[in-house]
Design an enzyme around this catalytic site. Structure first.
Site, short mmCIF file in Angstrom:
data_model
loop_
_atom_site.label_atom_id
_atom_site.label_comp_id
_atom_site.label_asym_id
_atom_site.label_seq_id
_atom_site.Cartn_x
_atom_site.Cartn_y
_atom_site.Cartn_z
CG ASP B 166 25.02 -29.65 39.40
OD1 ASP B 166 25.63 -28.70 38.89
OD2 ASP B 166 24.81 -30.73 38.82
CG ASP B 329 30.35 -44.46 39.97
OD1 ASP B 329 29.64 -45.06 39.14
OD2 ASP B 329 30.06 -44.37 41.18
#
Lengths: 776, 751
Positions: B166, B329
Site C-alpha cells: 500500500d 481483524d
C-alpha cells in the site's frame, strides 16, 4: 364473679378503643409541631428574672406528670419538657410555678441560668446556684398565662463548669428538680370534685403517683379484677409513668388516690370501703379524701353492667380530654418509630437554639414496635441539619448515643465552620430494641480557648453549634417478628400482654405486697401498650398446660411458677435452639444506680488472684504481649457475639432481691413472665425500685435481677428465643427476617452458602467441559 | 448427572438469594474467611476442571457480596451531590470491573489446547495464498518476512505469496507532492524487484481505500487460493506454520479461522525501560496464552490481523475483510461468527514479530486497538448481534468492553485525592467493613489473578500497563464515543531506534500525576498524624493512594526511554552449523541470529582468526543434504562462559541471504516455544509485589535523573548492516515439496 370482671374488662377495652381512635389522629397532627422557637436573646432579655421567694402554702401543688428522671438537666445546655394539668375552675385564679432545684457543686454560679417557658411563652429565668440543697424558685403566673388542662413547661438550663473547660468536665454538670416539690401551686386549694381533677393529684413521699385500691387483700381477687379496668383507665388518663398501685384494707395517706369499687356489701370490701361505698352515688364519683391532696374515687355499681356504665361515662366525659392530650398524644420528647417513618426533631419536641458550650446534648426517646427484630439488614438514619461555627478544634464531632452506648460519630473536620443540610448519619439497628429507646445527640465542640479556661477569656457565650429542628430521623422498613423472651418489649410496649387478648396473672399467695405488685405490673403494661390490657388475676401456681400468656408473681423460691416454664433449649420447635448460645444480645450492663457489677464466678476469682499476686514490677515483653493478645481476642470474640463487652455474671440467688424473667410455657403457646422474690417484704422493696421508671425502661433480655446489696439492675440476654408470631407476611419482611436470623446464626449461614455454591460448582465442573467446544 | 441439573440450578439460585441478604458484618467477615480458605484449597489442583470452576464460584461469592455491599451501603447520599456524583463514578468504575470479572470467568471457564490433525496426503491439501500487507516498512524487514514465508513447508504448487504494497499504490505514485510520489515509485520498484527475486507476487492496488482491510480485499480479488494466510510485514513465520494450522480446515467445513499467537522478538517500551524482557512474560502472553484459549472454548477466538489462516469461501460470504472499524481483524471475525462460521485457536508461537519500540508508537498502537474495539462495540453491538450464540455474545462484549479500562483505572487513580484534599466522602465505609468486604474481595481477586494468569503475568503488571495506557487513551475513548466513525487507521511504527536515553515526548502528564499523588501522600500522612479524629476512611484512602503512587512511580520509568541502538532483534537459535574458514571446516554453534548477523562458538578448536582487521568466512547450514551457505564477516569477539563468542555480520544481504536467515531463525518452532516457556513462570504475589516496589523506587529515581538531564551514556560504535542487494535470480528448492509430507509426519531434519 370472674366472668363479671372479664365482661367488664372487655367492655372497657372496646370503650377505650372507641374513645381513643379517631380524635387521636387529628390531635396527633395538631400536637406534632412544637411551639415556635423563641429567640434566645429575646427570651432571656425579655423574661423577668426570678428569685427564691417565701412559700405561700394556701394553694395545692400540682406536680409535673413526668417522672423524676425527666427532671434532671445535664451538660452545659439542656432542656426538658414538663407538663401539669390544671382544672378549669382553678385557672382564672392563676398560681405559682414552683421549681425546687439543686445543682452540682461544679456549676459556675455566675453564668448558670434556667430559662422557663410556659406553653411556648417565656415566663422567667433564674440563676443556678443551689449546690447545697434544694432551693425553690417561684414564678407567679396569672390566670391568662395558664390554660385549663395540660400545660407545658419548658426548662432550659445553661451552665458551665467553675474551673474546667474540658469536654469531660461537662459531664459533671447537672441541675435537678425535686419531683415532689416542683409543679404548679394553685392560688386556691385543689378540690377533687370530678374525674378531670385527678390529673392534679400529687406525688407521695417516694415521688410516686399512688393509686390505692381499698380492698381486703385476703378477700380474694374478685374485687381486684373488678377494679383493674378502673385502675388502668385512671393511670392512662393521668399518663404518669411512675404510677404504683397498692391494694390495702385501709385508705392511704398523703397525696394519691384511694379507689373504691363495687358495692358495700360485696365480699372482700373492708370496713373503710363499705363506709364510703354505702354513701356514694352510683357511677364514678370523685371527692376529697382524708389527708392532704388525696382523692377518693368511687365506682359504685351492683353489677358489672353498672360498673361499666359508670366508667364509660367518665371516659367519654371528664377523662376524655385527659386521654387525648396525654397517653394518646405524642409523648413530649418521644416519637413512635413506625417502619418506614420519618420524624423531625420538632416532632420530638426539640427546639433549635444556638449552642455556646462545649457539649451540646439533645435527647429523645423512640418507641420501636414490640415485634421489631434488631439486626443489620438496614440502618436507622439521622439527617443532620445545622451548622458549626468557625474556630472549633479539629476533634469536634457529633455523636449519637442509643440506649447509653455511642453508636456512631461524625467528625466536624472543617474548622472553618460547616453547614449541614440533611447530612445522613447511619445508626445500626442492632443498637435499638423493641420498646422504648433512648437516643441522645451529642455535639462535642471544643474551641482553643477551652484549654486556657481563664475567667476573662472564656467563650461561654459565643455560639459554636446549632442543630435545626428540621433534622430528622428515618426509620427503615423493619423485620417484624414477635420473639420472646424480651423484657425490653415487655416493659416498653407491654408485649405480648398488650395485644388485646386475655392473660392470667397468677399470684402464689394472697397479700398486700403480691397483689400490689400484680396490679402495678398490669397497670404498667397498660401504660406501655397505651391501652388497657385484659389481665385476670388469680391465686395459685402456674398451670403447666396453661394456654395463652401468664404473668406470675411469686414470693417463694420453691414456687411452682417455674415448674411450668420450659428451660431454655427445651422449647420444641424453637429455631434458636439449634444455634450456638448467646449470640443474640446487645450488651448487658448494670444500670439503675450506675454502679459497676462486682465480678463473680471463677473468672473473677482468677482475675482477683492474678491481681493480688502481681509483683508490681516490670513485666516481661512476652507477658505484656500475651495480655495484649488476650485482650484483643476477647474484644474480637465479644464483637463476634454482638457485644460491646463480655456479659457479667448474674448475681447469685442469695444476692437477688427480686427478679423478673421470661420463659416459654411448657404448652408451647404462651410465655410466662415471672416476678420473683424470696419473701413478700423483698418483693415489696425490690419491686418498688424496679418500678422506678428509670429502671423499668432499662429492662431487657430474658432476665433481670435487682441486687439486694445496692439495688442495681442486672440484665441478661436470652440464650435462645422463640418465635411468637409473624404479623407481616410480605416477602420483604421474610427477607429481612432471614437476614436477621442468619446474622445471629452465621455459622448456619456460612454453612448454607458454602453447601449451595459447592454443589453448584460441582455441577458446573461436570457441565462446562461438555458445553461449547467439548474438552473431554 | 442430568438428575443433578435442577437441584444444582436451584442451589445456585438459592445461593444468590442468600448472598443478597443484608447480613451483619460479623457474619460477612467469617463468611469471607471461610470462602477464602476453601478458595485456596480449590486452587491447589489447577489441572482439575471441577476444582477450577469451584475457584470461580467461590471467588464469585466474595465478588457478589462485595458488589451487593458496595451498592447498598457505601454510596453517598444523593442529597450530597458533591459526594454523590464522584462516588457514583467510582462505583460505576468498580461495577465495570465486577462485570469484567464475571465475563472473564466465563471466558476462562475451560481454555482449550488444540493439537493439529495429522496430514495424510499432501495432494489433498488446499491451495494457500499468503498475504503480506505493507505500507511503509523497510524492504529489509519485508525481505526477512518474505523469506520466512517462502520457507514454510508446503507444496510449492499450492502456495502463493503476495506482497500487498500500500506504500506503492498508483495513488501514491501519482501523489501531488513529488517527494511522496518519488518515494512511492522507488519503493514500488524496489519491492517489485525483491519479490521477483524471491519468487513472490508483488501487488500494489490503485488507491489506498479502507486501509489494511482494503489492501487485503484487493489481495483476495487477485488471488484464488482456498485458504488465505495473513502476516503482518514484520511477522516472520516458522517453517511449520502451515503444518500446524491448515489441517484443521479439513476437519471442519465451517471453519473460517485458525489464529495463532503473536510472538515478539523485541521488548515493548515497558519491558525495555523496566528491563524485564529477559525474565518477565510479555504483555500479550496473557491474551494469547490464556484468553484466546478461553475464547476458543466458546467458538469466539477472533482474528488478530496476522498469523492466521482464513477460508476464502467464508470471507466471500462477508465480501471480504470488514473495514468499518480500524480493527478490521476483530470486526471480520465477528461478521463471520454471526454467519455461523467457526474459529480455532492454536496456542503455539508460529511467527516472530516486532513490537513498537518507543512509547509514542506503543500508545499509537493501543489507541488504534482501543478505538477500533469501541467502534465495534458501538457500531456492531456484538452483545445484540444476530447469529451469535449467547456465549459468543458474552465473549465479544467482554473483549470490546475491556477497552473501557482507562475510565475505571483513572477513576481508581484520582478518587482518593477527593477525600485527601477535599474530604469528599465518596466511599462510605469504616475499616471493619472495608476489611470484611473489600479487602477479602481484593485478596480473592489477587489470588485468582495469580491462579489464572500467574504464569503469564506478574503481580501489579496489569495495573501498570493499564495505567500507562489510560492516561493517553482517555482522549481516544472520548473521541470515539463522540464520533464512532471518525477514527482512521494508523500504521504502527516498528523497528525504530533511539540514539540516546531520554524522556518520552508523552512523559509530561505522567510526571504531573506522580507529583499530585506524592503531594496527596504527604498531605494524607500529615492529616493522619495531626487530626485527632483521623478516620478509618483516611487510613483506607491513604493506603490506596500509596498504591497509586507506586504505579505512577513505576510508570515514570516506562516513559523514561532507554536508548535502543539495536536495529535487528536477535533470536537465540542454538543451532549446529559449519563454518568454512579458508579451506577448513569448523563445527560451530550459532548462538543467536538476526537479520543483520549472528554469533557463533567454535566447538572443536579455536580457529585461526586474526586479532583485528577484516576477516570473512562462510557459514554452511545443512537441510536434507543440501547446503545453504552465507558469507559473513567478523565484527567482534567476546569471552563466553565456555569459549570465545564471535560476532559476525552478513557480508551482503541478497534474497538468498534472507532465505538463509529464515532457515537459521525460523526453521524450528521449538526455538520460539522454548523462549516463551522459559519466561512463563509464576513468581508469586509477594515476590511480585517486592519486585514492583523495587521498580517503583528505582524507576522514579531514574526518571527524575532523566528529567534533570543527568543521563550519562558513553558513545557506542554501531556498524551498519550490509545493504540489501537484489539479484533477480529466483531460487526454489523443489525438494521441499517432497519434504513437506515427510516433515508433516515429524521427520524434521536439521542441518
Amino acid at each position: 364473679m370472674a366472668d363479671r370482671s372479664r365482661t367488664m374488662k372487655v367492655v372497657t377495652l372496646l370503650l377505650f378503643a372507641s374513645v381513643s381512635c379517631a380524635p387521636a389522629v387529628a390531635l396527633a397532627g395538631e400536637n406534632r409541631l412544637a411551639p415556635p422557637v423563641a429567640d434566645v436573646e429575646a427570651a432571656s432579655g425579655g423574661a423577668p428574672a426570678v428569685a427564691p421567694a417565701p412559700a405561700d402554702r394556701k394553694g395545692s401543688l400540682i406536680p409535673f406528670e413526668e417522672p423524676p428522671s425527666s427532671m434532671k438537666l445535664t451538660g452545659e445546655d439542656d432542656s426538658t419538657l414538663l407538663t401539669f394539668s390544671l382544672p378549669e375552675r382553678l385557672r382564672l385564679a392563676g398560681g405559682v410555678l414552683e421549681l425546687s432545684y439543686t445543682n452540682a457543686v461544679s456549676v459556675l454560679p455566675d453564668t448558670a441560668r434556667v430559662d422557663v417557658a410556659l406553653n411556648g411563652q417565656s415566663v422567667g429565668q433564674f440563676p443556678v446556684r443551689s449546690p447545697n440543697g434544694f432551693t425553690t424558685i417561684r414564678i407567679p403566673l396569672k390566670g391568662d398565662q395558664v390554660k385549663a388542662g395540660r400545660n407545658q413547661v419548658r426548662l432550659r438550663v445553661v451552665q458551665h463548669h467553675r474551673v474546667d473547660c474540658s469536654l469531660p468536665a461537662t459531664y459533671e454538670l447537672w441541675t435537678r428538680l425535686s419531683a415532689g416539690e416542683s409543679g404548679f401551686r394553685t392560688a386556691l386549694p385543689v378540690r377533687f370534685a370530678g374525674a378531670a381533677d385527678l390529673l392534679a393529684v400529687g406525688r407521695n413521699g417516694k415521688e410516686q403517683t399512688e393509686i390505692r385500691l381499698v380492698a381486703d387483700p385476703a378477700g380474694g381477687v374478685a374485687l381486684v379484677n373488678q377494679a383493674m379496668p378502673v385502675i388502668q383507665s385512671l393511670a392512662l388518663a393521668m399518663n404518669r409513668r411512675d404510677v404504683v398501685v397498692s391494694v390495702a384494707g385501709q385508705p392511704g395517706t398523703g397525696p394519691g388516690i384511694d379507689l373504691y369499687v363495687g358495692e358495700a356489701g360485696q365480699q372482700g370490701q373492708p370496713e373503710a370501703a363499705r363506709r364510703v361505698l354505702s354513701g356514694a352515688a352510683p357511677g364514678l364519683t370523685v371527692a376529697d379524701a382524708e389527708g392532704s391532696g388525696r382523692a377518693a374515687v368511687v365506682l359504685r355499681g351492683a353489677s358489672p353492667r353498672e360498673l361499666q356504665a359508670g366508667l364509660l361515662a367518665a371516659l367519654r366525659g371528664p377523662l376524655n380530654e385527659a386521654l387525648q392530650t396525654g397517653i394518646l398524644a405524642p409523648r413530649p420528647g418521644g416519637i413512635k418509630g413506625g417502619p418506614g417513618s420519618r420524624h423531625t426533631l420538632a416532632d420530638a419536641g426539640y427546639e433549635a437554639q444556638p449552642f455556646a458550650g462545649r457539649l451540646s446534648r439533645a435527647r429523645f426517646t423512640i418507641d420501636m414496635p414490640a415485634d421489631f427484630y434488631p439486626a443489620e439488614y438496614d440502618t436507622m438514619k439521622f439527617f443532620l441539619s445545622g451548622a458549626t461555627a468557625p474556630g472549633l478544634l479539629p476533634n469536634a464531632q457529633f455523636l449519637v448515643r442509643v440506649n447509653d452506648r455511642i453508636v456512631t460519630s461524625l467528625p466536624f473536620r472543617n474548622t472553618d465552620g460547616e453547614v449541614f443540610r440533611h447530612k445522613p448519619i447511619e445508626m445500626p439497628l442492632r443498637a435499638f430494641r423493641p420498646g422504648t429507646n433512648r437516643v441522645e445527640l451529642l455535639a462535642e465542640v471544643p474551641a482553643p480557648s477551652d484549654e486556657a479556661c481563664r475567667p476573662g477569656e472564656r467563650e461561654d457565650d459565643k455560639p459554636r453549634f446549632m442543630m435545626l429542628k428540621e433534622s430528622a430521623l428515618e426509620v427503615p422498613s423493619l423485620a417484624r417478628i414477635g420473639r420472646l423472651p424480651d423484657l425490653g418489649a415487655f416493659a416498653g410496649t407491654g408485649y405480648p400482654y398488650g395485644r388485646g387478648k386475655p392473660f392470667s396473672v397468677m399470684i402464689d399467695r394472697p397479700g398486700e405486697e403480691t397483689l400490689s405488685v400484680a396490679a402495678t405490673t398490669v397497670t404498667r403494661l397498660a401504660l406501655a401498650a397505651g391501652k388497657p390490657v385484659e389481665a385476670i388475676l388469680a391465686f395459685g401456681g402456674v398451670d403447666a398446660a396453661a394456654k395463652g400468656d401468664v404473668l406470675a408473681i411469686s414470693t417463694d423460691a420453691a414456687s411452682k411458677v417455674h415448674a411450668a416454664a420450659v428451660e431454655p433449649g427445651e422449647a420444641a420447635g424453637v429455631p434458636e435452639a439449634a444455634t450456638a448460645p448467646a449470640i443474640d444480645g446487645v450488651t448487658t450492663s448494670a444500670t439503675g444506680h450506675g454502679d459497676a457489677i462486682v465480678s463473680a464466678g471463677s473468672e473473677a476469682l482468677l482475675d482477683a488472684f492474678r491481681q493480688s499476686t502481681s509483683t508490681g514490677g516490670e513485666r516481661s515483653m512476652n507477658a505484656r504481649l500475651q495480655e495484649w493478645l488476650g485482650q484483643l481476642s476477647n474484644r474480637f470474640n465479644s464483637w463476634l457475639r454482638y457485644q460491646d463487652a463480655p456479659e457479667g455474671p448474674m448475681p447469685e440467688e442469695k444476692d437477688t432481691l427480686v427478679s423478673i424473667s421470661q420463659t416459654p410455657l411448657a404448652g408451647g403457646e404462651g410465655v410466662l413472665t415471672a416476678i420473683r422474690a424470696k419473701s413478700p417484704d423483698d418483693l415489696a422493696r425490690g419491686f418498688d425500685a424496679l418500678s422506678d421508671p428509670q429502671a423499668w425502661e432499662r429492662l431487657e433480655g430474658a432476665r433481670a435481677i435487682l441486687r439486694a446489696g445496692d439495688l442495681a439492675l442486672v440484665t441478661h440476654q436470652a440464650d435462645q428465643r422463640f418465635i411468637r408470631e409473624i404479623t407481616d407476611e410480605s416477602f420483604g419482611n421474610f427477607r429481612r427476617l432471614a437476614a436477621s436470623w442468619f446474622s445471629d446464626n452465621f455459622q448456619i449461614y456460612i454453612g448454607l452458602v458454602i453447601a449451595l455454591f459447592v454443589g453448584f460448582g460441582l455441577w458446573l465442573g461436570h457441565v462446562i467441559p461438555r458445553k461449547g467446544v467439548r474438552s473431554e | 448427572m442430568t438428575c443433578f441439573k435442577w437441584p444444582a440450578i436451584i442451589a445456585g439460585a438459592l445461593g444468590l438469594f442468600v448472598l443478597w441478604l443484608p447480613i451483619s458484618l460479623q457474619a460477612q467477615l467469617v463468611l469471607s474467611f471461610a470462602v477464602l480458605g476453601l478458595l485456596f484449597i480449590a486452587m491447589s489442583r489447577p489441572d482439575n476442571k471441577t476444582f477450577r470452576l469451584m475457584t470461580f464460584v467461590l471467588s464469585g461469592v466474595l465478588a457478589l457480596r462485595y458488589g451487593y455491599w458496595r451498592t447498598t451501603e457505601t454510596l453517598p447520599d444523593i442529597s450530597e451531590p458533591w459526594n454523590f456524583v464522584p462516588g457514583l463514578l467510582l462505583y460505576l468504575a468498580e461495577m465495570y470491573c465486577l462485570v469484567m470479572l464475571g465475563v472473564s470467568y466465563f471466558m476462562l471457564a475451560d481454555p482449550l489446547s488444540r493439537k493439529a490433525p495429522a496430514i495424510r496426503d499432501a495432494a489433498e491439501l488446499p491451495t494457500v495464498d499468503v498475504f503480506i500487507p505493507t505500507y511503509n516498512e523497510d524492504p529489509e524487514l519485508l525481505a526477512g518476512t518474505l523469506a520466512a514465508a517462502k520457507s514454510m513447508l508446503y507444496p510449492r504448487d499450492k502456495l502463493t505469496i503476495y506482497l500487498l504494497d500500500d506504500g506503492g499504490t498508483e495513488a501514491k505514485r501519482s501523489h501531488k507532492d513529488p517527494r511522496v510520489a518519488l518515494a512511492a515509485m522507488r519503493r514500488h520498484e524496489l519491492l517489485k524487484s525483491l519479490c521477483e527475486a524471491m519468487g513472490v507476487v508483488y501487488h500494489a492496488r490503485q488507491k489506498n481505500d479502507h486501509a489494511k482491510a482494503g489492501n487485503l480485499n484487493d489481495g483476495l480479488r487477485i488471488s484464488r487460493g482456498e485458504l488465505v494466510v495473513v502476516f503482518d510485514a514484520d511477522h516472520a513465520p516458522v517453517r511449520e506454520f502451515l503444518r500446524e494450522t491448515v489441517p484443521f480446515f479439513r476437519e471442519d467445513e465451517k471453519l473460517f479461522l485458525v489464529q495463532t499467537p503473536h510472538y515478539f522478538l523485541n521488548p515493548d517500551p515497558l519491558e525495555k525501560n523496566l528491563d524485564t524482557f529477559a525474565r518477565m512474560p510479555s504483555e500479550n502472553e496473557m491474551f494469547y496464552s490464556v484468553i484466546q484459549r478461553g475464547l476458543d472454548k466458546w467458538n469466539a477466538s477472533f482474528f488478530c490481523g496476522s498469523a492466521a489462516v482464513l477460508r476464502r469461501k467464508a470471507l466471500e460470504t462477508t465480501k471480504g475483510f470488514a473495514g468499518q472499524s480500524i480493527t478490521e481483524d476483530c470486526e471480520t471475525a465477528l461478521a463471520l461468527h454471526t454467519k455461523g462460521w467457526h474459529s480455532y485457536y492454536v496456542d503455539k508461537p508460529l511467527i516472530a514479530g516486532l513490537q513498537p519500540e518507543t512509547f509514542v508508537s506503543f500508545i499509537g498502537q493501543r489507541a488504534r486497538w482501543c478505538q477500533g474495539m469501541l467502534q465495534i462495540l458501538i457500531l456492531n453491538r456484538p452483545f445484540l448481534a444476530r447469529g451469535l450464540s449467547v456465549a459468543q455474545r458474552i465473549c465479544y462484549a467482554g473483549i470490546n468492553l475491556f477497552w473501557l479500562f482507562p475510565l475505571s483505572r483513572l477513576a481508581f487513580m484520582f478518587s482518593p485525592l477527593l477525600y485527601i484534599f477535599f474530604s469528599l466522602e465518596i466511599y462510605q465505609a469504616n475499616i471493619m467493613e472495608f476489611g470484611s468486604y473489600a479487602l477479602t474481595y481484593l485478596v480473592s481477586s489477587f489470588a485468582m489473578q495469580s491462579y489464572l494468569y500467574g504464569r503469564v503475568r506478574w503481580p501489579w503488571v496489569s495495573e501498570l500497563y493499564e495505567y500507562v495506557q489510560s492516561v493517553m487513551l482517555f482522549g481516544s475513548i472520548v473521541s470515539v464515543v463522540r464520533n464512532p466513525r471518525k477514527p482512521t487507521f494508523n500504521v504502527t511504527a516498528k523497528g525504530q531506534t533511539l540514539e540516546k536515553s531520554m524522556l518520552s515526548p508523552l512523559a509530561r502528564p505522567y510526571f504531573a500525576i506522580f507529583f499530585v499523588l506524592l503531594a496527596a501522600a504527604f498531605y494524607s500522612a500529615w492529616r493522619f498524624f495531626t487530626e485527632p479524629l483521623a478516620t478509618d476512611l483516611l487510613m483506607i484512602v491513604a493506603g490506596w493512594n500509596l498504591l497509586n503512587l507506586g504505579l505512577a512511580g513505576a510508570a515514570l520509568g516506562v516513559v523514561s526511554e532507554r536508548r535502543e541502538l539495536r536495529r535487528n532483534q536477535r533470536l537465540p537459535v542454538k543451532r549446529h552449523a559449519l563454518m568454512r574458514i579458508g579451506e577448513t571446516l569448523h563445527s560451530v554453534v550459532v548462538n543467536d541470529a538476526s537479520s543483520g548477523g549472528l554469533t557463533v562458538e567454535f566447538l572443536d578448536h579455536d580457529p585461526e582468526i586474526p586479532a583485528d582487521g577484516p576477516f570473512t568466512a562462510t557459514l554452511e547450514l545443512r537441510r536434507n543434504g543440501h547446503v545453504i551457505a552465507v558469507e559473513v564477516e567478523r565484527r567482534n569477539m567476546r569471552q563466553g562462559s565456555q569459549a570465545p563468542v564471535y560476532g559476525f555480520a552478513y557480508r551482503e544481504r541478497t534474497p538468498e541471504t534472507f532465505m538463509a536467515i529464515a532457515e537459521l531463525m525460523y526453521s524450528d518452532q521449538a526455538v520460539l516455544q522454548e523462549r516463551l516457556t522459559r519466561r512463563q513462570t509464576s513468581i508469586g504475589f509477594f515476590a511480585g509485589t517486592a519486585q514492583f516496589a523495587l521498580w517503583t523506587v528505582r524507576e522514579t529515581v531514574r526518571s527524575l535523573v532523566y528529567a534533570a538531564g543527568q543521563v550519562r551514556e558513553g558513545a557506542v560504535e554501531s556498524l551498519e548492516d550490509a545493504p540489501m542487494t537484489i539479484k533477480p535470480k529466483p531460487k526454489y528448492r523443489p525438494e521441499e515439496v517432497e519434504d513437506f509430507t515427510e516433515n508433516a509426519r515429524g521427520g524434521q531434519v536439521y542441518g
